[in-house]
Design an enzyme around this catalytic site. Structure first.
Site, PDB file in Angstrom:
ATOM      1  N   HIS A  64       0.806  -1.293  -0.129  1.00 38.91           N
ATOM      2  CA  HIS A  64      -0.067  -0.080   0.010  1.00 38.91           C
ATOM      3  C   HIS A  64       0.889   1.355  -0.014  1.00 38.91           C
ATOM      4  O   HIS A  64       0.301   2.276  -0.030  1.00 38.91           O
ATOM      5  CB  HIS A  64      -1.159   0.046   1.148  1.00 38.91           C
ATOM      6  CG  HIS A  64      -0.436   0.351   2.522  1.00 38.91           C
ATOM      7  ND1 HIS A  64      -0.235  -0.512   3.328  1.00 38.91           N
ATOM      8  CD2 HIS A  64      -0.369   1.622   3.057  1.00 38.91           C
ATOM      9  CE1 HIS A  64       0.344   0.099   4.644  1.00 38.91           C
ATOM     10  NE2 HIS A  64       0.285   1.440   4.359  1.00 38.91           N
ATOM     11  N   GLU A  88      23.155  10.071   4.844  1.00 33.71           N
ATOM     12  CA  GLU A  88      22.175   9.656   3.844  1.00 33.71           C
ATOM     13  C   GLU A  88      22.701   9.135   2.745  1.00 33.71           C
ATOM     14  O   GLU A  88      23.717   9.596   2.264  1.00 33.71           O
ATOM     15  CB  GLU A  88      20.904  10.660   3.730  1.00 33.71           C
ATOM     16  CG  GLU A  88      20.018  11.079   4.773  1.00 33.71           C
ATOM     17  CD  GLU A  88      20.917  12.200   5.601  1.00 33.71           C
ATOM     18  OE1 GLU A  88      22.019  12.698   5.409  1.00 33.71           O
ATOM     19  OE2 GLU A  88      20.136  12.949   6.330  1.00 33.71           O
ATOM     20  N   ASP A 110      -0.225  -7.700   1.795  1.00 31.01           N
ATOM     21  CA  ASP A 110       0.454  -6.317   1.688  1.00 31.01           C
ATOM     22  C   ASP A 110       1.898  -6.178   1.655  1.00 31.01           C
ATOM     23  O   ASP A 110       2.611  -5.697   2.697  1.00 31.01           O
ATOM     24  CB  ASP A 110      -0.190  -5.597   2.623  1.00 31.01           C
ATOM     25  CG  ASP A 110       0.091  -4.007   2.486  1.00 31.01           C
ATOM     26  OD1 ASP A 110       0.567  -3.454   1.634  1.00 31.01           O
ATOM     27  OD2 ASP A 110      -0.217  -3.266   3.666  1.00 31.01           O
TER      28      ASP A 110
END
Ligand SMILES: *[C@@H]1O[C@H](CO)[C@@H](O)[C@H](O)[C@H]1NC(C)=O
Ligand SMILES: *[C@@H]1O[C@H](CO)[C@@H](O)[C@H](O)[C@H]1NC(C)=O
Ligand SMILES: *[C@@H]1O[C@H](CO)[C@@H](O)[C@H](O)[C@H]1NC(C)=O
Length: 268
Positions: A64, A88, A110
């Site tokens: 989802h 990062e 899912d």
């Protein structure tokens, strides 16, 4: 005066939603302590889901969380999601592999794998997540950990959004699926976790992130009914039901199709 009041109201609302919508009842995680956790961001930089790095080229998350490969950016080594900290690493998706059984009305299966355009570099801030074996379960009452950055659409991006984490015990499928709780909506591809008193839970924006039991990713944050509600535990995709699919998706594409000997071995 009027303008000032409006600003105060907006700031209060932002804080209210920020607190309300993140991991419920938990605490701030130590910096870069959950190194396989990644943030899925929109191309404008808004965090919207979590995920786990399971291979240098692949991220495991919830189906989802699919907003389209073109709209997504994957960030590893993150701690405060809206601040650049120098740890990062960024990658764009190459393909999204949604499980063929995923049903958005029942939330069954899912689960989604994202193949990255470039591999993440494993280092002090980025590592791979260990997965459970196919078909293994976690006993009722076993305490697991869920982590994430939460999300809220009202947030302006000024308040540092720091990684949060909370522990929750596994709830039996019988209890979670009972008429007192999700009333028949729990499938064999889901596991539930939460306290019978509520108060600790994952929430919106933690979706796709890991539920870790015995150091392995047994669950992917999937759905629920509110957050931290005593009657309704958090519902997670049962990763051990999909281990074979994960391996086939990741390794099948490179090895098994091109090498008959490995294919024969994998069948043993
Ligand atoms: C999803 O599940 C519902 C309820 O079981 C079913 O009616 C529907 O056909 C399913 N949708 C898909 C795409 O499988
Ligand atoms: C279970 O699913 C049905 C059909 O989708 C829905 O109407 C009902 O509210 C759900 N109940 C719970 C407790 O989630
Ligand atoms: C949950 O309850 C429904 C309705 O009784 C049932 O069809 C389903 O198989 C149950 N789920 C599990 C995992 O047993």
């Amino acid at each position: 005066q009027f303008k000032f009041n409006v600003v105060v109201v907006i700031v209060v609302l932002q804080l209210y939603y920020a607190l309300k919508s993140r991991i419920v009842g938990g605490h701030t995680a130590a910096p870069n302590s959950i190194r396989y956790l990644v943030s899925l961001k929109s191309t404008s930089g808004q965090h919207f889901c979590g995920g786990s790095l399971v291979h240098r080229y692949w991220v495991l998350t919830a189906a989802h969380c699919n907003i389209g490969a073109e709209q997504m950016m994957i960030v590893a080594g993150d701690y405060k999601v809206n601040i650049f900290e120098g740890t990062e690493q960024y990658a764009k998706p190459r393909i999204l592999v949604i499980h063929p059984l995923y049903n958005r009305s029942t939330n069954n299966a899912d689960i989604m794998l994202i193949k990255l355009r470039a591999p993440m570099v494993l280092n002090k801030y980025v590592s791979l997540a260990p997965l459970p074996r196919q078909g293994t379960g976690v006993a009722e009452g076993h305490v697991c950990r869920v982590s994430g950055w939460g999300y809220n659409s009202l947030e302006g991006g000024q308040v540092p959004v720091t990684l949060r984490t909370v522990t929750v015990p596994i709830v039996s499928t019988a209890r979670c699926n009972s008429s007192d709780s999700f009333n028949g909506n729990i499938t064999a591809n889901m596991i539930c976790a939460g306290y019978s008193t509520g108060g600790k839970d994952a929430c919106k924006g933690d979706s796709g992130g890991p539920l870790v039991c015995d150091r392995r990713i047994y669950g992917v944050v999937s759905w629920g009914n509110g957050c931290g509600d005593a009657k309704f535990p958090g519902v997670y995709t049962a990763v051990s039901r999909f281990r074979r699919w994960i391996d086939q998706t990741i390794y099948g594409s490179y090895l098994l199709n091109t090498c008959p000997f490995l294919h024969a071995l994998s069948a043993l």
